[in-house]
Design a protein around this motif. Structure first.
Motif, short mmCIF file in Angstrom:
data_model
loop_
_atom_site.label_atom_id
_atom_site.label_comp_id
_atom_site.label_asym_id
_atom_site.label_seq_id
_atom_site.Cartn_x
_atom_site.Cartn_y
_atom_site.Cartn_z
N ASP A 80 0.83 -1.19 0.00
CA ASP A 80 0.00 0.00 0.00
C ASP A 80 0.87 1.25 0.00
O ASP A 80 1.94 1.27 0.61
CB ASP A 80 -0.89 0.02 1.25
CG ASP A 80 -2.11 -0.86 1.08
OD1 ASP A 80 -2.16 -1.63 0.12
OD2 ASP A 80 -3.01 -0.77 1.94
N HIS A 81 0.39 2.26 -0.67
CA HIS A 81 1.06 3.55 -0.68
C HIS A 81 0.01 4.64 -0.59
O HIS A 81 -1.19 4.38 -0.69
CB HIS A 81 1.88 3.73 -1.97
CG HIS A 81 2.95 2.71 -2.15
ND1 HIS A 81 4.04 2.60 -1.33
CD2 HIS A 81 3.09 1.72 -3.09
CE1 HIS A 81 4.81 1.60 -1.75
NE2 HIS A 81 4.24 1.05 -2.80
N CYS A 115 5.17 9.46 -0.12
CA CYS A 115 4.29 8.44 0.43
C CYS A 115 4.57 8.46 1.92
O CYS A 115 5.70 8.25 2.34
CB CYS A 115 4.61 7.07 -0.17
SG CYS A 115 3.83 5.71 0.74
N ILE A 117 3.88 6.49 4.19
CA ILE A 117 4.26 5.18 4.74
C ILE A 117 5.75 4.94 4.50
O ILE A 117 6.45 4.38 5.35
CB ILE A 117 3.45 4.05 4.09
CG1 ILE A 117 1.96 4.31 4.21
CG2 ILE A 117 3.82 2.70 4.71
CD1 ILE A 117 1.10 3.34 3.40
N HIS A 118 6.21 5.32 3.33
CA HIS A 118 7.62 5.13 2.95
C HIS A 118 8.16 6.50 2.53
O HIS A 118 8.07 6.86 1.35
CB HIS A 118 7.75 4.16 1.78
CG HIS A 118 6.88 2.93 1.91
ND1 HIS A 118 5.67 2.81 1.27
CD2 HIS A 118 7.06 1.79 2.62
CE1 HIS A 118 5.13 1.63 1.58
NE2 HIS A 118 5.95 0.99 2.40
N MET A 121 9.98 7.62 -0.60
CA MET A 121 9.30 7.72 -1.90
C MET A 121 8.88 9.17 -2.09
O MET A 121 7.96 9.64 -1.44
CB MET A 121 8.06 6.83 -1.92
CG MET A 121 8.34 5.34 -1.91
SD MET A 121 6.81 4.38 -1.76
CE MET A 121 5.93 4.87 -3.26
CU LIG Z 1 4.60 3.81 0.04
#
Ligand SMILES: [Cu+2]
Length: 128
Positions: A80-81, A115, A117-118, A121
């Motif tokens: 997921d992103h 992103c 979450i990350h 990115m």
């Molecule tokens: Cu992500």
């Protein structure tokens, strides 16, 4: 001796071809009729207004569009992103493969996003 070498090289060639075919077919994939979301009438900018999210990266990393263009992020990763724009603060819900998120940029400027979450990115939308 010779024969087994030849067989081995044939086998490895075959598996290389198979891998290439797999990579190819998983690449594009048919567009699921874009589910009626946006893209009805693409004004100036048109074709280049999609960012594909794949392999933990936004592509293209920097997208330039005309003011008033709706940018669509198309999620195509197993993980997921989301899209988290710094200014103005806009954050999409977490999305998984097959989903999209759209945002219309009306004011010229440079819009950086990650992103959340990350956070490695990163991407950028340049609106002209
Ligand atoms: Cu992500």
């Amino acid at each position: 001796m010779r024969r087994s070498v030849a067989l081995a090289s044939m086998a490895s060639t075959a598996s290389t071809v198979a891998a290439a075919l797999v990579a190819c077919s998983s690449g594009g994939g048919p567009d699921p009729a874009s589910s009626g979301e946006g893209s009805s009438s693409a004004p100036a900018g048109g074709a280049g207004s999609t960012v594909v999210v794949r392999n933990f990266a936004f592509g293209p990393r920097t997208l330039t569009v005309a003011a008033g263009t709706k940018v669509t992020w198309r999620f195509a990763d197993e993980a997921d992103h989301n899209v988290d724009i710094t200014q103005p603060k806009v954050q999409s819900p977490n999305r998984h493969a097959g989903q999209t998120f759209g945002y219309t940029f009306t004011t010229p400027g440079t819009y950086d996003y990650v992103c959340s979450i990350h956070q490695y990115m990163t991407g950028r939308i340049v609106v002209k």
